[in-house]
Design a protein around this motif. Structure first.
Motif, short mmCIF file in Angstrom:
data_model
loop_
_atom_site.label_atom_id
_atom_site.label_comp_id
_atom_site.label_asym_id
_atom_site.label_seq_id
_atom_site.Cartn_x
_atom_site.Cartn_y
_atom_site.Cartn_z
N ALA A 198 0.82 -1.21 0.00
CA ALA A 198 0.00 0.00 0.00
C ALA A 198 0.85 1.25 0.00
O ALA A 198 1.83 1.36 0.72
CB ALA A 198 -0.91 0.00 1.21
N GLY A 199 0.46 2.20 -0.83
CA GLY A 199 1.09 3.51 -0.80
C GLY A 199 2.50 3.53 -1.38
O GLY A 199 3.10 4.57 -1.54
N VAL A 200 3.03 2.38 -1.72
CA VAL A 200 4.38 2.32 -2.26
C VAL A 200 4.29 1.98 -3.74
O VAL A 200 3.49 1.14 -4.13
CB VAL A 200 5.21 1.20 -1.59
CG1 VAL A 200 6.66 1.31 -2.00
CG2 VAL A 200 5.03 1.24 -0.10
N VAL A 201 5.07 2.64 -4.54
CA VAL A 201 5.11 2.22 -5.92
C VAL A 201 6.56 1.93 -6.27
O VAL A 201 7.39 2.82 -6.33
CB VAL A 201 4.52 3.28 -6.86
CG1 VAL A 201 4.76 2.90 -8.29
CG2 VAL A 201 3.04 3.39 -6.61
N ALA A 202 6.85 0.65 -6.44
CA ALA A 202 8.22 0.26 -6.69
C ALA A 202 8.58 0.46 -8.15
O ALA A 202 9.51 1.18 -8.49
CB ALA A 202 8.41 -1.19 -6.28
N ARG A 203 7.81 -0.16 -9.02
CA ARG A 203 8.09 -0.02 -10.45
C ARG A 203 6.90 0.65 -11.11
O ARG A 203 6.02 -0.02 -11.64
CB ARG A 203 8.26 -1.40 -11.07
CG ARG A 203 9.58 -2.04 -10.77
CD ARG A 203 9.80 -3.18 -11.71
NE ARG A 203 10.67 -4.16 -11.09
CZ ARG A 203 10.24 -5.31 -10.60
NH1 ARG A 203 8.97 -5.63 -10.67
NH2 ARG A 203 11.08 -6.14 -10.05
N VAL A 204 6.88 1.97 -11.09
CA VAL A 204 5.71 2.70 -11.57
C VAL A 204 5.31 2.27 -12.98
O VAL A 204 4.16 1.96 -13.25
CB VAL A 204 5.96 4.22 -11.57
CG1 VAL A 204 4.67 4.95 -11.78
CG2 VAL A 204 6.61 4.63 -10.29
N GLY A 205 6.29 2.26 -13.88
CA GLY A 205 5.99 1.99 -15.28
C GLY A 205 5.38 0.62 -15.47
O GLY A 205 4.33 0.46 -16.09
N THR A 206 6.04 -0.40 -14.89
CA THR A 206 5.56 -1.76 -15.04
C THR A 206 4.18 -1.92 -14.41
O THR A 206 3.29 -2.57 -14.96
CB THR A 206 6.53 -2.74 -14.34
OG1 THR A 206 7.83 -2.22 -14.44
CG2 THR A 206 6.44 -4.09 -14.95
N PHE A 207 4.03 -1.32 -13.22
CA PHE A 207 2.76 -1.37 -12.51
C PHE A 207 1.64 -0.75 -13.36
O PHE A 207 0.56 -1.35 -13.53
CB PHE A 207 2.92 -0.61 -11.19
CG PHE A 207 1.72 -0.65 -10.30
CD1 PHE A 207 0.77 -1.65 -10.41
CD2 PHE A 207 1.56 0.31 -9.32
CE1 PHE A 207 -0.34 -1.68 -9.57
CE2 PHE A 207 0.46 0.29 -8.47
CZ PHE A 207 -0.49 -0.71 -8.61
N ALA A 208 1.92 0.41 -13.94
CA ALA A 208 0.92 1.07 -14.77
C ALA A 208 0.57 0.21 -15.98
O ALA A 208 -0.58 0.09 -16.37
CB ALA A 208 1.40 2.44 -15.21
#
Lengths: 288, 320
Positions: free
Chosen positions: A246-256
């Motif tokens: 929660a609240g953490v985005v490790a790999r923004v691009g991949t996640f998106a």
């Protein structure tokens, strides 16, 4: 003469205002989705820019490639989650539609004892969320030895009250004449159901298929609760793993990119079914 | 004389029993004659009983026990409920947060969905689809997938969209921790939930509004209805009342079961339990602490809240 001109002008103004308002509000509602799509297409150099940029300048597909490559090297490849999600979702949609349609037919068109009781029970079930029944459902699944199987993630969701409710309401407004004619010709009830009811139910089937698809496709619980194996987990859970909590985005691009891939199917299903959905929902009314 | 009266009584009783047994046997033959209907219903009813009715019974039973899955359940009477309402401060806080949340998102989301559906029904059919798609799409996205966007918009550093623009405009001097500050957690969850609230109810309104008979409006204009709001109040709303009731029932369920959005945005447990809803509490006790008896009591409380609120709404909106 002048008064008619003026009233015409006033109407035009109010319509203009209506369009401006709806368009502005609609675009505002879409903005988060547009941002997601644009993030999925951003190269690394644009992901962590300051000041933050809403739109992508040099779109690239590198995030989607990463999604397959990065998760490909871990124990369970990304495609396995997609496959699990597809199996579970299609099981729930196809099974649920069939079971609800079969149950809706006698409730709408037959006259037998306890008909009203059963229908009232289904309406009552609309009034609470099945989420409050998680614990006993979990116990039943684990006692019956279904844990870690696709059945565990499909069976509890098959008897959906909303599907049965929509189909029954939709069938009620269809005239009986066709059914009578078929029965006089000697068709069995099963044949009446297959040949006449199913085709007529098409809009309601499409609608329920849409709702149950969205529900099943987005729901992380079944995989969270009913399985402990990594290779049985579904797409929403896999996305949770990529996001890193929660609240953490490790790999923004991949996640998106993963999130984008997850949302696209639901939008496509809605676009395909929308006309039939509106036709069905007109009969969704509840009365005391 | 007395024996005569007694005889009459006995005769009446006999008649009654034979009438009742006649009724029962008629019901039985009715059921047998309609066995095909029940066969059609069987798969649904079996699954419904096994996964909905039985769980309700089991939940009620478990809520009176101490049960941790490993040891057999132990009957402890009302202790769970007493613990819930007297000692569990976090539960009471969760009830407060859930109600605060429900009383804002419930009505606001409901009215917004209806008004937007009404506005859309005012424009020509060929343009309607685009707007329907704009408003409906957010509700079919998953909270899990959308968290990537919300975390960016509400991020607590200068790179967050809100913080960046607020600093640039000079509203705030330093970044505001939207997802960590206990004052902003509930508002953020409310905004995200409102964004996702144009769901099944919205579609039901839209469909109901499309099918209001045109001659009602003509009759209305003869009777002196001049403005659009008069049309809305006197003609449109009464004719879509069944859809309104359906939408209200769904809205109650949705606004009392906030879970995903809270857990995705502020975590479990959230800072000082500021985003702790009843369902989060239930999940915490059921699947993290494995105190199934206590968690069942929470589930029963939530279940009663939903049923009670919906009964109330039925009584208000269901009247003709």
């Amino acid at each position: 003469m002048t008064s008619t001109v003026r009233s015409k002008l006033r109407i035009d103004y109010s319509s203009l205002f209506l369009y401006v308002f709806l368009t502005a509000f609609g675009l505002l509602m879409l903005a988060p989705l547009v941002y997601m799509a644009s993030t999925a297409l951003k190269p690394v150099s644009e992901l962590f820019l300051f000041p933050p940029r809403f739109f992508v300048v040099n779109p690239t597909l590198i995030n989607f490639r990463d999604l397959l490559l990065v998760t490909g090297t871990s124990i369970v490849p990304f495609t396995r989650y997609v496959l699990n999600s597809l199996i579970i979702t299609s099981g729930i949609v196809v099974g649920g539609v069939f079971i609800s349609a079969m149950a809706a037919y006698p409730l709408a068109k037959h006259n037998m004892p306890f008909k009203k009781t059963i229908f009232d029970m289904v309406v009552a079930a609309l009034m609470f969320s099945p989420l409050v029944l998680q614990i006993p459902q979990y116990m039943l699944i684990s006692r019956t030895g279904l844990m870690n199987s696709y059945f565990a993630m499909i069976l509890p969701y098959l008897a959906a009250p909303i599907g049965m409710f929509l189909m029954t309401q939709f069938l009620r407004q269809i005239p009986d004449a066709l059914l009578e004619a078929a029965r006089i010709d000697g068709a069995s009830e099963w044949k009446v159901f297959r040949v006449i009811i199913m085709p007529m139910l098409k809009p309601a089937i499409a609608t329920f298929a849409l709702f149950s698809f969205i529900q099943a496709w987005n729901d992380p619980y079944p995989a969270m609760v009913y399985t402990t194996y990594e290779d049985m987990k579904s797409l929403p859970l896999a996305i949770l793993t990529i996001s890193g909590g929660a609240g953490v985005v490790a790999r923004v691009g991949t996640f998106a990119a993963a999130s984008f891939l997850m949302i696209i199917p639901t939008i496509i299903v809605f676009v395909v079914t929308q006309r039939m959905v509106l036709q069905t929902m007109a009969h969704s009314g509840l009365k005391e | 004389m007395i024996s005569n009266e007694a005889a009459v009584v006995i005769l009446k009783k006999k008649q009654a029993t034979s009438l009742r047994s006649g009724k029962m046997s008629r019901l039985w033959s009715d059921i047998k004659r309609n066995r095909v209907s029940y066969l059609f219903l069987a798969p649904f009813l079996l699954l419904f009983s096994f996964f909905t009715i039985m769980p309700i019974v089991i939940s009620v039973f478990l809520s009176f026990t101490y049960y941790n899955i490993l040891q057999p359940a132990k009957f402890i009477g009302l202790s769970n409920y007493r613990l819930l309402f007297v000692d569990d401060d976090i539960f009471l806080q969760a009830v407060g947060i859930t109600l605060k949340f429900a009383f804002i998102t419930g009505p606001v989301g409901y009215v917004m969905a209806f008004l937007l559906a009404w506005l859309i029904s005012q424009i020509p059919i060929k343009y309607r689809f685009f707007y329907t798609l704009c408003f409906y799409t957010p509700s079919i996205t998953s909270a899990v997938a959308m968290s990537v966007v919300w975390v960016y918009i509400f991020a607590g550093d200068r790179k967050g969209l809100l913080n960046y623009h607020a600093t640039k405009l000079g509203i705030i001097d330093e970044p505001y921790l939207f997802l960590q500050n206990i004052n902003s957690i509930v508002p953020v969850i409310i905004i995200v939930s409102l964004w996702m609230s144009m769901g099944v109810g919205f579609l039901a309104f839209l469909a109901g509004l499309q099918n209001v008979p045109k001659d009602l409006y003509e009759a209305g204009s003869i009777d002196g209805v001049k403005y659009r709001w008069q049309e809305l109040w006197y003609i449109t709303i009464p004719s879509v009342k069944p859809q309104l009731l359906f939408g209200a029932v769904l809205q109650v369920v949705v606004s009392l079961t906030v879970f995903d959005v809270s857990v995705q945005l502020v975590g479990l447990p959230s800072p000082l339990y500021a985003g702790h809803t009843i369902l989060v509490h239930l999940y915490d006790y059921a699947f993290i602490r494995f105190e199934m008896g206590y968690a069942s009591a929470i589930a029963i409380v939530l279940f009663c809240m939903m049923m009670g609120l919906n009964r109330l709404i039925f009584n208000i909106l269901g009247r003709d």
